[in-house]
Design an enzyme around this catalytic site. Structure first.
Site, short mmCIF file in Angstrom:
data_model
loop_
_atom_site.label_atom_id
_atom_site.label_comp_id
_atom_site.label_asym_id
_atom_site.label_seq_id
_atom_site.Cartn_x
_atom_site.Cartn_y
_atom_site.Cartn_z
N SER A 297 5.65 12.74 2.68
CA SER A 297 6.37 11.84 1.68
C SER A 297 5.61 12.14 0.29
CB SER A 297 5.95 10.51 2.41
OG SER A 297 6.57 9.59 1.31
N ALA A 298 6.50 12.42 -0.53
CA ALA A 298 5.99 12.64 -2.00
C ALA A 298 5.18 11.68 -2.77
CB ALA A 298 7.07 13.14 -2.96
N HIS A 299 5.37 10.32 -2.60
CA HIS A 299 4.78 9.43 -3.47
C HIS A 299 3.61 9.12 -2.87
CE1 HIS A 299 5.25 5.55 -0.98
NE2 HIS A 299 6.18 6.36 -0.41
N GLN B 271 -0.47 11.36 5.01
CA GLN B 271 -1.66 11.24 4.33
C GLN B 271 -2.63 12.32 4.00
OE1 GLN B 271 -2.73 8.24 3.19
NE2 GLN B 271 -1.06 7.03 4.27
N CYS C 173 -2.43 -11.63 8.69
CA CYS C 173 -1.91 -12.77 7.95
C CYS C 173 -1.22 -12.29 6.70
CB CYS C 173 -3.14 -13.69 7.46
SG CYS C 173 -4.58 -13.78 8.73
N GLY D 13 9.76 9.99 3.21
CA GLY D 13 8.79 10.33 4.28
C GLY D 13 9.59 9.68 5.45
N THR D 14 9.80 8.31 5.56
CA THR D 14 10.34 7.56 6.62
C THR D 14 11.59 8.36 7.25
OG1 THR D 14 9.45 5.53 5.67
CG2 THR D 14 11.43 5.46 7.42
#
Lengths: 458, 458
Positions: free
Chosen positions: B194-196, B177, B320, B69-70
């Site tokens: 993005s498939a995952h 999303q 954090c 996807g990136t």
């Protein structure tokens, strides 16, 4: 079916399949997360990186997993060039590199860089001295494959690496074809590989950047893979790729000897069984599983179809089989015949019986294609004292076929002009002359296409 | 273990697993080859492209499969910007885009382009009017996510697409999303996925470029995927990705209703069960499975560890827990509390019992972290009429904890200055004031760090 195109893509190794299945359940989560699934994914990724480093002969933190071998080459070339931008913008590559390297060089040239292609000899190998002579002040990077993907010839990588090191130029080695057989010798700086060439799954490339090599990533930032390969890590495929590399390495010595015997047999018997065939590439310093040959008067695409029908999957560097309509840049750089070109690349475990059957089938397939193409009588005219063959508008191998038909009508010492506009003729007519021991005089612009002039000398 | 981080990566869908296994044997060869194995691979790839196009609502020849996807976002943004270079070099993005979009924008800015970030309201949504106002002569591209990855808020994509169309600016929608839940409405120009995220394997992204959208690929040439995604096609993973998309779509309506009920329950009961918690994001216009909340006086990383020990895998936008040490850009843009931040993103099939158990476990986990952090008495001095809390060198959430401890000592109408050098304080002190209905006066440079001034008004 006998699949003889392992240099293009190898079937998935059984070990890769097992590893992929096992890690689908363990390796799907984000390895940068702190929770259990993330930690498990991270452990798989770390272990794969260690194992890959051991197989390559480098440190684990020098290994970057990319999404393909092509991507590894593109990132490696661009990153090394950008990292050495202050040194200069000159790139040196061999003329027979994989298209991914040459395309990376073209992209560099479009951005104002310069590229030198080092020529190869008739076997496809570079000369280390000639390679060194191409390096100069301002050379940022040099690229040399470990072995050629089309003809299997091994390059003198270790010696070229020495020459590069002496000149202070990093060397990137595209090891896509050889990594299954062993690590790459010599003091290279960057190395690339592609898992589906060694029986791993598609979707995994390998980029190794030695510590101390200047490297600057272009494009958008991304924290994955030390910033060198953007996108979510494909851990199941990475695990499978590395498992496969270890598995093929364990079999490599025995399998290399076995395949070398089979390809030696092909190299020896092809010229006995098929008239007018040229086996290309280095007969000794070559990969174990690749044999490439070209057949005069044969259209590569038709021959591939005939072989496919007979149950053999092979590839070709002839112009007719590729979408680009230009013959293989490798065969052109070697100056060998491209027409009727066939590459046989045996996968791990290729059966001797299938190789024998190939030797049985091939002569008939070649003869059949030649018979189909041989029918039309050539259109010839005489201009002054030169015979002219008009093959304009006809594709390879017709111009050479027509030349062969008329050469007997030319008096010894006389010339024939072949008019052709297929780009492949520029390579194939000189190659035919070499095979037939006739003199290739040269080419001239003609009213239609190009005139290739041949003198009959015997 | 209850895995509640589906927005990061979803476990492999059983249908994806089956499809992957089946196509490992059929889809490993090079689909550009003419022989049997190549033709079989090509057929699988073509069928996957058709099915993906149907799920997205576009033409098959508009679909490009990328390695992640990136990579789809990077290629889509760079390609659209390059294609419209003559129109100008201005890029418009929302302030809450995924980091891949923002990083693509930063890369554009490094190359001399300009980028405008459109702010969002406190729920995380952009205003279509404000988005439109950011478009101008010279705007080459606009980017807007379909829904936010950290808080689940849906964006008004269809209305923004209208505004962009009226201005003649192509709109790229990052649909990572939302694609599992349905196609993206409206007249967008480019889309990424993005498939995952939808239960497909890692290694597959989706880039859709509508016909007529100007697009120019940067970088080295490659003939795969219409020249828009370099590298050997990962066909088994592509087949599995598309199979998974179809499978989740078939369950989407029913599963969305079920998950929405569970997340409504979380949104309603979290503030009852945990004191000083802020549930963020739009309560209605949101993805079905995501709930995000922040807990005052809690260190996000410690809370994540506590939840992991209790068997819950969640993520956090607190500073954090990330390697960057800055709080989530999304929470910052929304102006909501970032400390003690937790994102619960339920996967398909998440069990109601696990959600109930989370509600049982969370209050104790939060109380435990608060007890650990609550011990030290704040170091205060009085300077003139202002109380000063020195929290320099202390990380989030300590500055806010110390502020909360002393506010009772300040007379109504008086002020307290909190000295802090943790970047998160800039977000968390104003957010605490909003939650506590105290007045946030502003910040001033201080000798050490920054002074955040708060007036007690009740």
């Amino acid at each position: 079916m006998s699949y003889f195109d392992a240099a293009s893509a190898a079937p998935l190794h059984p070990v890769a399949r097992q590893a992929l299945l096992a890690s689908l359940d363990e390796g799907w989560a984000d390895p940068s997360r702190l929770y259990r699934e993330g930690r498990r994914a991270r452990m798989l990724l770390d272990a794969a990186r260690e194992a890959a480093a051991e197989a390559v002969g480098c440190r684990a933190d020098e290994v970057v997993f990319t999404a393909s071998g092509t991507r590894a080459v593109h990132t490696g070339v661009a990153g090394a060039l950008a990292g050495r931008r202050r040194a200069g913008r000159h790139l040196v590559v061999s003329a027979v590199e994989h298209s991914s390297v040459l395309h990376a060089g073209e992209a560099h040239a479009r951005e104002g860089g310069t590229v030198t292609e080092v020529p190869v000899d008739r076997t496809g190998a570079v000369d280390p001295g000639a390679f060194g002579a191409a390096l100069r002040d301002g050379t940022a990077l040099a690229c040399l494959q470990s072995a050629n993907h089309e003809v299997g010839t091994e390059q003198p990588v270790a010696r070229v690496a020495e020459v590069c090191r002496a000149a202070g130029v990093p060397l990137l080695v595209d090891a896509a074809q050889s990594l299954a057989w062993g690590p790459v010798d010599g003091e290279w700086s960057l190395l690339t590989g592609s898992a589906h060439k060694w029986g791993g799954p598609a979707g995994v490339g390998l980029l190794v950047v030695r510590k101390g090599v200047r490297f600057a990533v272009a494009g958008p930032a991304d924290e994955r893979e030390a910033g060198r390969a953007a996108g979510f890590e494909n851990i199941p495929a990475i695990v499978a790729a590395v498992a496969s590399l270890r598995a093929v390495r364990a079999e490599a010595a025995r399998e290399a000897a076995r395949l070398r015997e089979l390809t030696d047999r092909l190299r020896a018997r092809l010229p006995e069984l098929v008239p007018d065939v040229e086996v290309v590439g280095d007969p000794v310093r070559r990969l174990p599983g690749i044999v490439t040959f070209s057949c005069l008067y044969v259209d590569g695409e038709t021959l591939l179809h005939e072989l496919d029908r007979a149950g053999f999957s092979v590839s070709s560097g002839s112009s007719c089989t590729s979408s680009t309509l230009t013959p293989s840049h490798v065969l052109r750089a070697m100056g060998v015949l491209s027409e009727g070109n066939v590459r046989v690349s045996l996968p791990f475990g290729a059966a001797e019986a299938d190789v024998e059957r190939f030797l049985e089938v091939l002569p008939g397939a070649v003869a059949g294609v030649r018979a189909k193409l041989g029918a039309p009588a050539p259109a010839t005219v005489t201009e002054g004292d030169a015979l002219v063959v008009d093959a304009v508008g006809k594709l390879c191998p017709v111009p050479v076929i027509e030349l062969a038909k008329v050469i007997g009508d030319v008096p010894v010492g006389g010339t024939v002009r072949v008019l052709a506009d297929d780009e492949a003729a520029r390579l194939d007519i000189p190659a035919w002359c070499a095979m037939r021991e006739q003199e290739y005089v040269g080419e001239e612009p003609a009213e239609k296409g190009t005139a290739y002039v041949v003198r009959r000398i015997r």
